[in-house]
Scaffold this motif. Structure first.
Motif, mmCIF file in Angstrom:
data_model
loop_
_atom_site.group_PDB
_atom_site.id
_atom_site.type_symbol
_atom_site.label_atom_id
_atom_site.label_comp_id
_atom_site.label_asym_id
_atom_site.label_seq_id
_atom_site.Cartn_x
_atom_site.Cartn_y
_atom_site.Cartn_z
ATOM 1 N N TYR A 1 0.839 -1.189 0.000
ATOM 2 C CA TYR A 1 0.000 0.000 0.000
ATOM 3 C C TYR A 1 0.883 1.251 0.000
ATOM 4 N N TRP A 2 0.419 2.270 -0.691
ATOM 5 C CA TRP A 2 0.997 3.594 -0.533
ATOM 6 C C TRP A 2 0.247 4.309 0.593
ATOM 7 N N VAL A 3 1.002 4.986 1.445
ATOM 8 C CA VAL A 3 0.410 5.796 2.514
ATOM 9 C C VAL A 3 0.361 7.244 2.015
ATOM 10 N N VAL A 4 -0.852 7.772 1.858
ATOM 11 C CA VAL A 4 -1.046 9.109 1.302
ATOM 12 C C VAL A 4 -1.706 9.985 2.356
ATOM 13 N N SER A 5 -1.044 11.105 2.681
ATOM 14 C CA SER A 5 -1.535 12.020 3.710
ATOM 15 C C SER A 5 -1.763 13.397 3.106
ATOM 16 N N ALA A 6 -2.727 14.132 3.695
ATOM 17 C CA ALA A 6 -3.025 15.492 3.251
ATOM 18 C C ALA A 6 -2.069 16.464 3.930
ATOM 19 N N PHE A 7 -1.499 17.386 3.147
ATOM 20 C CA PHE A 7 -0.495 18.332 3.629
ATOM 21 C C PHE A 7 -0.977 19.738 3.324
ATOM 22 N N ALA A 8 -1.198 20.539 4.380
ATOM 23 C CA ALA A 8 -1.615 21.930 4.214
ATOM 24 C C ALA A 8 -0.392 22.783 3.939
ATOM 25 N N VAL A 9 -0.326 23.387 2.747
ATOM 26 C CA VAL A 9 0.859 24.117 2.299
ATOM 27 C C VAL A 9 0.815 25.546 2.833
ATOM 28 N N THR A 10 1.845 25.914 3.577
ATOM 29 C CA THR A 10 1.934 27.272 4.104
ATOM 30 C C THR A 10 2.223 28.249 2.963
ATOM 31 N N GLY A 11 1.443 29.341 2.918
ATOM 32 C CA GLY A 11 1.664 30.362 1.900
ATOM 33 C C GLY A 11 1.090 30.026 0.545
ATOM 34 N N ALA A 12 0.348 28.943 0.440
ATOM 35 C CA ALA A 12 -0.260 28.575 -0.844
ATOM 36 C C ALA A 12 -1.418 29.500 -1.157
ATOM 37 N N PRO A 13 -1.607 29.843 -2.430
ATOM 38 C CA PRO A 13 -2.755 30.693 -2.794
ATOM 39 C C PRO A 13 -4.061 29.990 -2.454
ATOM 40 N N ALA A 14 -5.011 30.743 -1.965
ATOM 41 C CA ALA A 14 -6.312 30.175 -1.632
ATOM 42 C C ALA A 14 -7.137 29.989 -2.893
ATOM 43 N N VAL A 15 -7.865 28.902 -2.940
ATOM 44 C CA VAL A 15 -8.739 28.615 -4.074
ATOM 45 C C VAL A 15 -10.084 29.266 -3.811
ATOM 46 N N THR A 16 -10.588 29.996 -4.797
ATOM 47 C CA THR A 16 -11.871 30.667 -4.641
ATOM 48 C C THR A 16 -13.006 29.748 -5.055
ATOM 49 N N GLY A 17 -14.170 29.958 -4.475
ATOM 50 C CA GLY A 17 -15.334 29.146 -4.800
ATOM 51 C C GLY A 17 -16.181 28.903 -3.572
ATOM 52 N N VAL A 18 -17.368 28.405 -3.816
ATOM 53 C CA VAL A 18 -18.296 28.171 -2.712
ATOM 54 C C VAL A 18 -17.780 27.104 -1.762
ATOM 55 N N ALA A 19 -17.242 26.014 -2.328
ATOM 56 C CA ALA A 19 -16.802 24.888 -1.502
ATOM 57 C C ALA A 19 -15.318 24.947 -1.166
ATOM 58 N N ALA A 20 -14.661 26.088 -1.426
ATOM 59 C CA ALA A 20 -13.220 26.195 -1.170
ATOM 60 C C ALA A 20 -12.945 26.212 0.325
ATOM 61 N N SER A 21 -11.834 25.597 0.712
ATOM 62 C CA SER A 21 -11.423 25.557 2.117
ATOM 63 C C SER A 21 -10.475 26.710 2.405
ATOM 64 N N PRO A 22 -10.325 27.097 3.662
ATOM 65 C CA PRO A 22 -9.429 28.222 3.991
ATOM 66 C C PRO A 22 -7.978 27.939 3.608
ATOM 67 N N GLU A 23 -7.567 26.688 3.707
ATOM 68 C CA GLU A 23 -6.196 26.317 3.373
ATOM 69 C C GLU A 23 -6.176 25.505 2.075
ATOM 70 N N THR A 24 -5.020 25.513 1.424
ATOM 71 C CA THR A 24 -4.831 24.726 0.205
ATOM 72 C C THR A 24 -3.922 23.550 0.533
ATOM 73 N N TRP A 25 -4.359 22.368 0.143
ATOM 74 C CA TRP A 25 -3.673 21.141 0.502
ATOM 75 C C TRP A 25 -3.107 20.452 -0.727
ATOM 76 N N ILE A 26 -2.195 19.518 -0.456
ATOM 77 C CA ILE A 26 -1.672 18.679 -1.525
ATOM 78 C C ILE A 26 -1.485 17.263 -0.968
ATOM 79 N N PRO A 27 -1.883 16.231 -1.700
ATOM 80 C CA PRO A 27 -1.642 14.858 -1.240
ATOM 81 C C PRO A 27 -0.140 14.542 -1.276
ATOM 82 N N VAL A 28 0.311 13.839 -0.278
ATOM 83 C CA VAL A 28 1.719 13.444 -0.196
ATOM 84 C C VAL A 28 1.783 11.933 -0.015
ATOM 85 N N ALA A 29 2.404 11.262 -0.973
ATOM 86 C CA ALA A 29 2.662 9.824 -0.846
ATOM 87 C C ALA A 29 3.910 9.667 0.001
#
Length: 283
Positions: free
Chosen positions: A96-124
């Protein structure tokens, strides 16, 4: 014909023709190999670590120019946002690959109704043989370095059980984690937390490093080199054809000489002149 072909000079000629044909065949193989070689070598610039926030834009398409790029980012993991991707091989063993969500500091925020305050990237983060060995990601602020890869496609008609994902697919993981994400993922190479590297490559444990290297460019067929390879094969056959043709001509000359030297062969009658024909028809 065989008697002529077994003459010393034609045996030597055959050997020469075979050598020439062999050289032509080797040239054909060389040209064929060049016809399937990559046009460009692996780009060494991908091994230079670049800042993730300056390399990839969240909420946009993943450009192929940044694929395989080594990137770095500061941020934090959320231990509640972690999945296992089954069917991954390492040294011939399924795991199995272990994949975790990583909140990137200083990442541009994504606009939209369902956008989250932070921008994340999956990390294997690594590979495990047993799902129970997938520990929690490092806590606190982590300096992440790894290889940036495009999102995988989710497996169709697949409903993974809780805590599983069919692939490292951003489209699939967004539904699991309900956060805004980059259009790709990072295969971790190092994870510095509080000055110590907590990655699978630095810590000896059940979590093994992925060790994903730069991918070579896709091979393209060079039709000109492929044509040259076929041309050399034709030349190889032509060299043997020339030898056979010369032997055949020599064989015919031998037959003509034998025919001319034979004293018992009937001479061809000479055609009658017009005067002789007139004398034969007179009464």
């Amino acid at each position: 014909m065989w008697k002529t072909a077994l003459k010393p000079r034609w045996i030597a000629g055959l050997v020469f023709a075979i050598v020439v044909s062999g050289v032509f065949v080797l040239l054909s193989q060389w040209q064929f190999g060049r016809s399937t070689q990559p046009e460009a070598a692996v780009n060494p610039a991908t091994e230079e670590v670049r800042v993730l926030t300056e390399t990839l834009e969240p909420g946009a398409f993943f450009p192929g120019t940044v694929s395989d790029q080594m990137v770095s980012a500061d941020g934090t993991y959320d231990p509640a946002k972690q999945v296992l991707v089954p069917g991954r091989l390492k040294n011939g063993e399924n795991g199995y690959w272990v994949v975790s969500a990583f909140a990137v500091t200083g990442a541009p925020a994504v606009t939209g109704v369902a956008a989250s305050p932070e921008t994340w990237i999956p990390v294997a983060r690594g590979w495990v043989a047993d799902p129970d060995d997938a520990g929690a990601p490092p806590s606190g602020v982590v300096n992440l370095t790894g290889r940036l890869l495009p999102s995988e496609s989710p497996l169709p008609s697949t409903a993974p059980e809780p805590g599983r994902a069919s692939a490292v697919s951003v489209a699939e993981l967004i539904n699991y984690w309900d956060v805004s994400m980059y259009p790709g993922f990072v295969a971790a190479a190092s994870e510095l937390a509080a000055g110590s590297d907590m990655s699978a490559a630095a810590v000896d444990g059940a979590l093994k490093p992925l060790e994903i290297g730069p991918q070579p460019p896709a091979q393209q067929v060079n039709w000109l080199n492929l044509f040259y390879s076929l041309e050399w094969v034709v030349f190889a056959g032509f060299a043997l054809f020339i030898w056979w043709r010369l032997v055949k001509d020599d064989y015919r000359r031998d037959l003509e000489e034998e025919h001319d030297d034979d004293p018992h062969h009937d001479a061809l009658p000479t055609p009658a002149t017009s005067e002789q024909l007139q004398q034969k028809v007179k009464p």
